[in-house]
Design a protein around this motif. Structure first.
Motif, PDB file in Angstrom:
ATOM      1  N   SER A 117     -86.375 -39.540  36.685  1.00 34.43           N
ATOM      2  CA  SER A 117     -87.102 -39.320  37.861  1.00 34.43           C
ATOM      3  C   SER A 117     -88.524 -38.724  37.685  1.00 34.43           C
ATOM      4  O   SER A 117     -89.322 -38.895  38.689  1.00 34.43           O
ATOM      5  CB  SER A 117     -86.174 -38.153  38.706  1.00 34.43           C
ATOM      6  N   ASP A 118     -88.743 -37.993  36.527  1.00 31.84           N
ATOM      7  CA  ASP A 118     -90.089 -37.426  36.497  1.00 31.84           C
ATOM      8  C   ASP A 118     -90.814 -38.241  35.413  1.00 31.84           C
ATOM      9  O   ASP A 118     -92.238 -38.137  35.513  1.00 31.84           O
ATOM     10  CB  ASP A 118     -89.795 -35.975  35.743  1.00 31.84           C
TER      11      ASP A 118
ATOM     12  N   THR B  60     -77.608 -30.912  32.414  1.00 34.17           N
ATOM     13  CA  THR B  60     -77.997 -30.397  33.637  1.00 34.17           C
ATOM     14  C   THR B  60     -78.735 -29.111  33.268  1.00 34.17           C
ATOM     15  O   THR B  60     -79.716 -28.594  33.734  1.00 34.17           O
ATOM     16  CB  THR B  60     -76.690 -29.779  34.536  1.00 34.17           C
ATOM     17  N   SER B  61     -77.969 -28.220  32.291  1.00 35.62           N
ATOM     18  CA  SER B  61     -78.691 -26.868  31.901  1.00 35.62           C
ATOM     19  C   SER B  61     -79.509 -26.886  30.660  1.00 35.62           C
ATOM     20  O   SER B  61     -80.227 -25.828  30.243  1.00 35.62           O
ATOM     21  CB  SER B  61     -77.440 -25.901  31.503  1.00 35.62           C
TER      22      SER B  61
ATOM     23  N   LYS C 217     -81.086 -39.489  31.870  1.00 35.17           N
ATOM     24  CA  LYS C 217     -81.946 -38.639  30.726  1.00 35.17           C
ATOM     25  C   LYS C 217     -81.729 -39.192  29.383  1.00 35.17           C
ATOM     26  O   LYS C 217     -80.428 -39.722  28.936  1.00 35.17           O
ATOM     27  CB  LYS C 217     -81.682 -36.936  30.817  1.00 35.17           C
TER      28      LYS C 217
ATOM     29  N   VAL D 214     -75.767 -33.620  38.612  1.00 32.80           N
ATOM     30  CA  VAL D 214     -76.290 -32.534  39.384  1.00 32.80           C
ATOM     31  C   VAL D 214     -77.587 -32.727  39.918  1.00 32.80           C
ATOM     32  O   VAL D 214     -77.990 -32.616  41.034  1.00 32.80           O
ATOM     33  CB  VAL D 214     -76.241 -31.066  38.670  1.00 32.80           C
ATOM     34  N   SER D 215     -78.472 -33.329  39.122  1.00 37.95           N
ATOM     35  CA  SER D 215     -80.078 -33.593  39.523  1.00 37.95           C
ATOM     36  C   SER D 215     -80.059 -34.975  40.105  1.00 37.95           C
ATOM     37  O   SER D 215     -81.236 -35.329  40.354  1.00 37.95           O
ATOM     38  CB  SER D 215     -81.067 -33.202  38.489  1.00 37.95           C
ATOM     39  N   ASN D 216     -79.150 -35.790  39.811  1.00 39.31           N
ATOM     40  CA  ASN D 216     -79.057 -37.207  40.062  1.00 39.31           C
ATOM     41  C   ASN D 216     -80.196 -37.919  39.263  1.00 39.31           C
ATOM     42  O   ASN D 216     -81.183 -38.558  39.666  1.00 39.31           O
ATOM     43  CB  ASN D 216     -79.317 -37.441  41.650  1.00 39.31           C
ATOM     44  N   ASP D 217     -79.952 -37.652  37.971  1.00 42.57           N
ATOM     45  CA  ASP D 217     -81.167 -38.289  36.936  1.00 42.57           C
ATOM     46  C   ASP D 217     -80.560 -38.773  35.846  1.00 42.57           C
ATOM     47  O   ASP D 217     -79.700 -38.063  35.181  1.00 42.57           O
ATOM     48  CB  ASP D 217     -82.187 -37.108  36.818  1.00 42.57           C
TER      49      ASP D 217
ATOM     50  N   SER E  68     -86.804 -37.533  31.452  1.00 37.68           N
ATOM     51  CA  SER E  68     -86.220 -37.532  32.627  1.00 37.68           C
ATOM     52  C   SER E  68     -86.928 -38.960  33.255  1.00 37.68           C
ATOM     53  O   SER E  68     -87.833 -38.991  33.331  1.00 37.68           O
ATOM     54  CB  SER E  68     -86.633 -36.195  33.512  1.00 37.68           C
TER      55      SER E  68
ATOM     56  N   ASP F 165     -77.003 -37.221  34.691  1.00 36.38           N
ATOM     57  CA  ASP F 165     -76.984 -35.934  35.162  1.00 36.38           C
ATOM     58  C   ASP F 165     -76.597 -35.818  36.669  1.00 36.38           C
ATOM     59  O   ASP F 165     -77.459 -36.137  37.438  1.00 36.38           O
ATOM     60  CB  ASP F 165     -78.501 -35.173  34.960  1.00 36.38           C
TER      61      ASP F 165
ATOM     62  N   ASN G  55     -71.329 -34.869  32.034  1.00 32.69           N
ATOM     63  CA  ASN G  55     -72.835 -34.523  32.230  1.00 32.69           C
ATOM     64  C   ASN G  55     -73.218 -33.964  30.723  1.00 32.69           C
ATOM     65  O   ASN G  55     -74.476 -33.256  30.672  1.00 32.69           O
ATOM     66  CB  ASN G  55     -72.980 -33.488  33.077  1.00 32.69           C
TER      67      ASN G  55
END
Length: 396
Positions: free
Chosen positions: A178-179, A241-242, A157, A152-155, A176, A150, A216
């Protein structure tokens, strides 16, 4: 004479990624430069823009990595990936790649992201569904997977879609990096037709149950379901992203030379979504969506006629263009052959790979220095770091 660091950087980004790993030991400034995120991004973008540093994952009983040489003619070597720490390698599947990271899985409890170049890996925490019952798990019909970045969030998934036998329920979950966690996609945002997307003889072959990632978005083919009123296939997309699903219309696939609707597959070339249309094993059309989401931008790139020497022409997938140009494209044929196809001369040149399995599912990836999370692990990491430090001390 001291060479300015920006000139060194311009030279370094054009080198093979394996060479950059060795050059980290030249000096502290070189090591610091190569390890910076701006340099890693520049080197990755250069590789993507020039089709350089391309490699393949070959999945058979075991998993192999094949760095592609710049010249399409010489032999390439397949390297068995010994360092993927799965208990049973035969059941391991590669279900996606993005920016040099490859997603592997044995089960929902055994999934990881791996950089074959740096040999760094990150284990995904096991997926756990608090809602599912033991009966649900036992009646799972099929589980679709996808992996992508992604921007947009630099992640990074991972998407998981589970369907069930005799049950209208659909489980959609997203991981995710990053999370370092899973979230559940609300049923209100999940289209009902997903429970009918699985087609036994279609999705179990050639890795079709794994998403094709571009722009994406993760993509699958929704096959024809006459009994449900789905008379034409379409593309199912999930936006990373969405976190929403959408449908994409296929190009006009009618052919004057064939009375049958073609078999449809998806692919990616130069970062753009492609549709591969096989007409009764006689010829294959490859279409590209030049502007994502714009149906009128579908453009037929090329047509491949079945070679006279090939009896079975049931499956073709474009993998990558040749370096620095788009006059040749690498094709996978029938999961047992890789060929360079000259788009101008309409000729095939077999890609010979020493040590490759007889049959396989191939997946291209770009060799990169992209890191995983800060708490990523690598095999014998402490030992490797100590050896690297010792080599650096000797060369300084």
């Amino acid at each position: 004479m001291i060479v300015p660091i920006d000139i060194v950087s311009d030279i370094f980004i054009q080198l093979p990624t394996k060479s950059l790993l060795r050059f980290r030991c030249i000096s502290k400034p070189c090591c610091s430069l190569i390890d910076t995120q701006p340099f890693i991004n520049q080197q990755l973008n250069h590789s993507l823009n020039t089709n350089s540093n391309v490699a393949l994952i070959l999945k058979s009983l075991y998993i192999y990595s094949v760095p592609l040489l710049d010249n399409p003619n010489p032999n390439n070597n397949a390297h068995l990936l010994h360092d993927i720490p799965f208990e049973f390698a035969g059941g391991t599947e590669a279900f996606g790649s993005s920016n040099g990271l490859v997603a592997f899985r044995n089960s929902d409890k055994d999934t990881l992201l791996y950089n074959p170049t740096t040999k760094k890996l990150f284990r995904i925490i096991p997926y756990h569904n608090d809602v599912a019952t033991a009966a649900d798990v036992a009646t799972a019909a099929y589980v679709f997977h996808g992996f992508g970045f992604d921007s947009v969030s630099n992640d990074y998934k991972i998407l998981r879609i589970a369907t069930y036998v005799g049950n209208a329920r659909i489980d959609v979950n997203l991981f995710s990096l990053s999370d370092n966690s899973w979230i559940r996609i609300s049923n209100a945002d999940v289209p009902a037709y997903l429970r009918f997307m699985f087609e036994f003889y279609y999705h179990l072959l050639h890795g079709r149950g794994y998403a094709v990632f571009a722009n994406n978005v993760l993509h699958w083919i929704m096959p024809i379901k006459v009994e449900l009123g789905i008379l034409l296939p379409f593309i199912v997309g999930f936006n990373l992203t969405s976190h929403t699903f959408a449908q994409l219309t296929l190009p006009d696939l009618r052919s004057e030379s064939s009375d049958f609707f073609p078999q449809i597959d998806l692919a990616v070339l130069s970062g753009s979504l492609c549709v591969v249309c096989n007409y009764s094993q006689e010829f294959v059309d490859v279409w590209m969506m030049k502007e994502y989401g714009v149906i009128s931008s579908w453009t037929k790139l090329f047509t491949v006629q079945r070679p006279k020497t090939v009896r079975d022409f049931s499956f073709l997938r474009p993998l990558t263009y040749s370096k620095n140009c788009e006059d040749k494209v690498l094709l996978e044929l029938n999961s047992d052959k890789l060929v360079w196809y000259d788009l101008e001369r309409k000729k095939f040149n077999t890609l010979r790979i020493d040590g490759a399995p007889d049959t396989f599912v191939s997946m291209p990836y770009v060799s990169s220095l992209v890191p995983l999370r800060e708490d990523d692990v690598s095999l014998n990491l402490q030992k490797e770091q100590e050896q690297s430090r010792q080599q650096c001390r000797k060369k300084r």
